[in-house]
Motif scaffolding. Structure first.
Motif, PDB file in Angstrom:
ATOM      1  N   TYR A  47      -8.132   0.522  -0.379  1.00 53.34           N
ATOM      2  CA  TYR A  47      -7.779  -0.731  -0.578  1.00 53.34           C
ATOM      3  C   TYR A  47      -8.622  -1.621   0.109  1.00 53.34           C
ATOM      4  O   TYR A  47      -8.884  -1.644   1.106  1.00 53.34           O
ATOM      5  N   ILE A  73       1.142  -1.188   0.190  1.00 51.15           N
ATOM      6  CA  ILE A  73       0.217   0.085  -0.530  1.00 51.15           C
ATOM      7  C   ILE A  73       1.261   1.412   0.003  1.00 51.15           C
ATOM      8  O   ILE A  73       0.257   2.169  -1.284  1.00 51.15           O
ATOM      9  N   HIS A 116      -1.411   1.644  10.207  1.00 51.81           N
ATOM     10  CA  HIS A 116      -0.788   1.686   8.696  1.00 51.81           C
ATOM     11  C   HIS A 116      -0.460   2.984   8.652  1.00 51.81           C
ATOM     12  O   HIS A 116       0.864   3.478   8.578  1.00 51.81           O
ATOM     13  N   VAL A 162      -5.433  -1.697  -5.000  1.00 52.98           N
ATOM     14  CA  VAL A 162      -6.391  -0.850  -5.028  1.00 52.98           C
ATOM     15  C   VAL A 162      -6.714   0.109  -5.752  1.00 52.98           C
ATOM     16  O   VAL A 162      -6.467   0.318  -7.226  1.00 52.98           O
ATOM     17  N   CYS A 182      -8.784   2.481   3.530  1.00 50.17           N
ATOM     18  CA  CYS A 182      -8.393   0.288   3.898  1.00 50.17           C
ATOM     19  C   CYS A 182      -9.678  -0.433   4.128  1.00 50.17           C
ATOM     20  O   CYS A 182      -9.680  -0.012   5.342  1.00 50.17           O
TER      21      CYS A 182
END
Ligand SMILES: C[S@@+](CC[C@H](N)C(=O)[O-])C[C@H]1O[C@@H](n2cnc3c(N)ncnc32)[C@H](O)[C@@H]1O
Length: 206
Positions: free
Chosen positions: A139, A17, A46, A200, A108
């Motif tokens: 994502y 990512i 993240h 993505v 995400c």
């Protein structure tokens, strides 16, 4: 920090990512910083991994679960990155968000683990906050042309998502996500295959 929640999948997907973000996001510097709003930050891992590797980007983590905010802040502290702002409570379905503008939005693994109204709220909010050309980066797993892209996604959809909540489910990029994005004023700009049958997806404010 002991006691912080961890999501093991973030260790597997954070690098791909990040590589995608490094390509998608416009450059930023300390002198000319830009703001990334992360929706549904979850544990905050993240943010803690990616923000230090995206120079010039101020990272605003958020989640609608108030209990998640302390974990997000804890991981941010552990990262030592001073460009991660304190996490804020943000429910994508709220008609107004506690932020008026962002240079990029990252989300995400939310729109399949939430009712469709969350996807609708996300797109509407992204259209309100982003300027022309600014990216909304999604994502997660998606169907293509109405079909799952892998047997493991079909199993995850039926046995984990829809079994837990019939309103959850892997969304179709072509028949659901893209039409919704376009209705909200976001054009689908790019789709990237990612490891483990994820994608993505980049939408840009028209
Ligand atoms: C599977 S977790 C994903 C967390 C993180 N993004 C990741 O990939 O590890 C889904 C997250 O969506 C958040 N969420 C669910 N509904 C939401 C909503 N309406 N607004 C904002 N966040 C929401 C949950 O609180 C949870 O943190």
């Amino acid at each position: 920090m002991p006691g912080l929640r961890h999501a093991p999948a973030t260790l597997r997907n954070r690098e791909p990512i990040l590589l995608a973000l490094q390509r998608i996001l416009p450059p930023a510097t300390d002198a000319a910083p830009r703001l990334l709003l992360e929706i549904a930050s979850g544990t905050g891992e993240h943010a803690a991994f990616m923000a230090p590797r995206l120079p010039g980007w101020i990272w605003q983590p958020s989640d609608y679960d108030a209990d998640a905010l302390a974990d997000i802040d804890g991981h941010a502290r552990e990262s030592g990155c001073d460009r991660i702002r304190p996490a804020i409570r943000l429910d994508v379905q709220a008609p107004a968000w506690p932020l008026e503008a962002a240079d990029a939005i990252l989300c995400c693994n939310m729109i399949h683990i939430a009712p469709w109204s969350a996807a609708e709220g996300l797109m509407a909010g992204a259209a309100r906050l982003l300027g022309p050309g600014a990216p909304l980066v999604l994502y997660g797993p998606f169907k293509r042309h109405g079909a799952h892209t892998a047997p493991s996604n079909a199993k995850f959809d039926a046995e984990f998502l829809r079994a837990r909540n019939p309103d959850w489910g892997v969304r179709c990029l072509d028949t659901e996500v893209q039409p919704l994005a376009e209705r909200c004023g976001l054009a689908l700009a790019e789709v990237m295959e990612m490891p483990a049958n994820n994608m993505v997806v980049v939408g840009r404010r028209s």
